[in-house]
Design an enzyme around this catalytic site. Structure first.
Site: not given
Ligand code: 13P
Length: 252
Positions: A11, A13, A97, A99, A169, A175, A215
Site C-alpha cells: 500500500n 498510501k 483502512h 487511516e 492491521e 507506521g 510494520s
Molecule cells: P506500515 O507497514 O508502514 O506499518 O503500514 C501498514 C499499513 O497501513 C498498510 O496498509
C-alpha cells in the site's frame, strides 16, 4: 488441507508521482520470481493507477485502488467509482483502512457500502480491520474486531466471499515500527477465521485469505508467514522501496 494462495500487498498510501511509481513498479516486478504459491499486489494513489497498471501489464502483478465508492457515478466529489478503478487497469480495492476510519471518519456503515459497491463492480476487496492501542489495553480488541468484521461484511453472502480478503492491521502497529508479535497476530487471525466460520460456513472460513499489516519488514515477514492463519501481508513503509518489498515478496 486447504491451501490459500499468499497475497503480498504493498500500500503506497499518499506517496509516489508517476515517474517514481512506474520505476518502483518495474523494480518490484524485477524482484518477482514467478512463484505459483503467492500473488503480488500494489496499491498506488489514484492519480497514477493507470500509469502503474500499464507499466505492470503482463508482469503478473495485480493493482488496487486505496478506496472505492459505492456509487457508479454522480456528485461525489473526491470519490472514485468501481468502473473508474477498473478502467485504470485495477482489479482490486482496499476498503476500510484505519487511516480512512481514524483520520477521515469513515464508519463501519460507510465501509460496508464500499465493500458491497466494489463487489458489485467486480473488484476484489481487501477489507481492513484493526483495533487501537486503547482498545487493546482495555481488553476490547476482539469485540471491536468482531464488530468491524460483521458490519463490514453485512449483506455479503458466502458466494461473494471468494472476492473478499481480510486484512488485520492493528492501529498501534501501523507506521510505528512496533509489529504485533507472531503469537499476537496468529491469535487474532485464528479468531477471525473462527468468526468467518460462524458468519458463513467452514469452507468460507478455510478459503478466505487473512492478511497481516503493521510494520511488516524483511526481518519479520518469515515468522509472520509461518503462522498457520496468516495468508499474506499488507505493507506500507517497507513497500516504498523495491529491495525491501522484494525481500518481503520472496519470503521463505
Ligand atoms: P506500515 O507497514 O508502514 O506499518 O503500514 C501498514 C499499513 O497501513 C498498510 O496498509
Amino acid at each position: 488441507m486447504t491451501t490459500r494462495k499468499a497475497l503480498m500487498a504493498g500500500n503506497w498510501k499518499m506517496h509516489m508521482n508517476a515517474v517514481e511509481g512506474c520505476r518502483l513498479a518495474a523494480d518490484v516486478a524485477a524482484q518477482c520470481r514467478g512463484y505459483d504459491d503467492r500473488e503480488v499486489l500494489l496499491a498506488p494513489p489514484f492519480t497514477i493507477l493507470s500509469e502503474v497498471s500499464h507499466a505492470l501489464e503482463g508482469k503478473g502483478i495485480i493493482t488496487a485502488s486505496q478506496n472505492v465508492c459505492w456509487e457508479e457515478k454522480g456528485a461525489f466529489t473526491g470519490e472514485i467509482a468501481p468502473n473508474m478503478v477498473k478502467d485504470a487497469g485495477c482489479s482490486a480495492a482496499i476498503v476500510g483502512h484505519s487511516e480512512r476510519r481514524q483520520i477521515f471518519g469513515e464508519s463501519n456503515g460507510m465501509i460496508n457500502k464500499r465493500v458491497k459497491g466494489g463487489l458489485a463492480g467486480g473488484l476484489l476487496i481487501i477489507l481492513c480491520i484493526g483495533e487501537t492501542l486503547e482498545e487493546r489495553e482495555a481488553d476490547r480488541a476482539f469485540t471491536v474486531l468482531e464488530e468491524q468484521l460483521r458490519k463490514g461484511l453485512d449483506g455479503v453472502d458466502g458466494g461473494q466471499m471468494e472476492k473478499i480478503v481480510i486484512a488485520y492491521e492493528p492501529v498501534w502497529a501501523i507506521g510505528t515500527g512496533k509489529t504485533a508479535s507472531k503469537e499476537q497476530a496468529q491469535e487474532v487471525h485464528a479468531f477471525l477465521r473462527g468468526l468467518l466460520g460462524r458468519i458463513y460456513e467452514k469452507d468460507v472460513a478455510d478459503t478466505t485469505r487473512i492478511l497481516y499489516g503493521g510494520s511488516v519488514k524483511p526481518a519479520n515477514v518469515n515468522e509472520l508467514m509461518a503462522q498457520p492463519d496468516i495468508d499474506g501481508v499488507l505493507v506500507g513503509g517497507a513497500a516504498l522501496k523495491a529491495d525491501s518489498f522484494g525481500s518481503i515478496i520472496n519470503f521463505q
